[in-house]
Design an enzyme around this catalytic site. Structure first.
Site, PDB file in Angstrom:
ATOM      1  N   HIS A  84       0.857  -1.197   0.000  1.00  0.00           N
ATOM      2  CA  HIS A  84       0.000   0.000   0.000  1.00  0.00           C
ATOM      3  C   HIS A  84       0.892   1.246   0.000  1.00  0.00           C
ATOM      4  CE1 HIS A  84      -2.892   3.028   1.192  1.00  0.00           C
ATOM      5  NE2 HIS A  84      -3.842   2.182   0.818  1.00  0.00           N
ATOM      6  N   GLU A  90      -3.972   1.857  -7.368  1.00  0.00           N
ATOM      7  CA  GLU A  90      -4.368   2.969  -6.494  1.00  0.00           C
ATOM      8  C   GLU A  90      -3.479   4.185  -6.751  1.00  0.00           C
ATOM      9  OE1 GLU A  90      -6.606   1.474  -2.833  1.00  0.00           O
ATOM     10  OE2 GLU A  90      -4.506   1.475  -2.309  1.00  0.00           O
TER      11      GLU A  90
HETATM   12  P1  PGA Z   1      -9.777   5.766  -0.029  1.00  0.00           P
HETATM   13  O1  PGA Z   1      -8.543   4.792   0.294  1.00  0.00           O
HETATM   14  O2  PGA Z   1     -10.893   4.908  -0.537  1.00  0.00           O
HETATM   15  O3  PGA Z   1     -10.084   6.410   1.301  1.00  0.00           O
HETATM   16  O4  PGA Z   1      -9.311   6.743  -1.045  1.00  0.00           O
HETATM   17  C1  PGA Z   1      -8.242   3.725  -0.565  1.00  0.00           C
HETATM   18  C2  PGA Z   1      -7.018   3.004  -0.067  1.00  0.00           C
HETATM   19  O5  PGA Z   1      -6.093   3.645   0.441  1.00  0.00           O
HETATM   20  O6  PGA Z   1      -6.944   1.778  -0.189  1.00  0.00           O
END
Ligand code: PGA
Length: 254
Positions: free
Chosen positions: A99, A167
């Site tokens: 992440h 992401e």
């Molecule tokens: P968010 O976070 O949906 O709050 O943007 C997603 C993540 O960090 O996995």
């Protein structure tokens, strides 16, 4: 596949499961849809206990997989770390790795994330997060950045469950997202890169993550190469998370 990442937030689990249950529509058509929650690890046992108790009004809990938000690549004398065997021992089904908050705040690099991936292999489903920063996006080097982050699958035999979460760092928690068609193009690219780099030419599932809500989820799920979502902020509310799962179930073709 829809996964909730609660990060380091305290969630009233009783309320959450109650709200989820109220909103969730059991889907006969897509029985194989996977949805899971990665609570802070301290609360995983509570979630499992609630599931075992099978409390009336919390029946959807029976379907929710549980996972960890990160995992250590080793075990033993490593104070504070959570090993893969501990993840298995507590009955968790998946582990998020790589992440951007781990990469940024805890200085995790590709070499370490590759070790984590290798230690998970064939034991626990890996959800590998990758994504470019705003600056990299502005420079037009998103694909180069993703390719480099995906270098870690080179030569690895990947399990069928191996999943990537795209992401964009600038989309996380910001309320901003790329255009759906751009997400689709990137997901296709990710699938191609993993297919050509992994030892067994695996085409992975690719989830989108970054400011997914019940308002914008449909536009992402309509795209061909979007296989689900990794949801942060919007997953803290059981009702909103259930709505996102329902939208996935009614949008995605089998
Ligand atoms: P968010 O976070 O949906 O709050 O943007 C997603 C993540 O960090 O996995």
């Amino acid at each position: 596949m829809i996964i909730a990442n609660w990060k380091s937030n305290i969630v009233d689990m009783n309320q959450w499961t109650h709200d989820f249950d109220d909103e969730y529509i059991v889907n006969e058509r897509l029985q194989s849809t996977i949805f899971g929650v990665a609570p802070p690890s301290l609360y995983i046992e509570t979630m499992h206990l609630m599931r075992a108790l099978n409390i009336p009004g919390h029946s959807a809990l029976q379907e929710v997989l549980t996972g960890v938000q990160d995992v250590d690549h080793s075990y033993g004398s490593r104070t504070g770390a959570i090993s893969v065997d501990m993840v298995i021992d507590t009955g968790c089904n998946f582990a998020i790795i790589g992440h951007s908050e781990r990469r940024d705040l805890f200085n995790e690099d590709n070499d370490l994330i590759k070790e984590k991936l290798k230690s998970l292999k064939n034991k626990v489903m890996a959800v590998l997060c990758i994504g470019e920063t705003k600056e990299e996006n502005d420079k037009g080097i998103t694909k180069d950045v993703l390719k480099q982050q995906l270098d870690i699958v080179k030569g690895l035999e990947l399990d069928q469950s191996f999943t990537v979460a795209y992401e964009p760092v600038w989309a996380i928690g910001s309320g901003l997202t790329p255009e759906s068609k751009d997400i689709n193009e990137i997901h296709k690219y990710i699938k191609d890169v993993v297919q050509s780099n992994s030892a067994n030419s695996l085409i992975p599932k690719v989830l989108y993550g970054g400011s997914v809500t019940d308002k914008n989820a449909e536009s992402f799920f309509k795209e061909e190469f979007v296989d689900g979502a990794l949801v942060g902020g919007a997953s803290l509310d059981g009702s909103t998370f259930a709505k996102i799962v329902n939208i996935f179930n009614s949008t995605k073709k089998i």
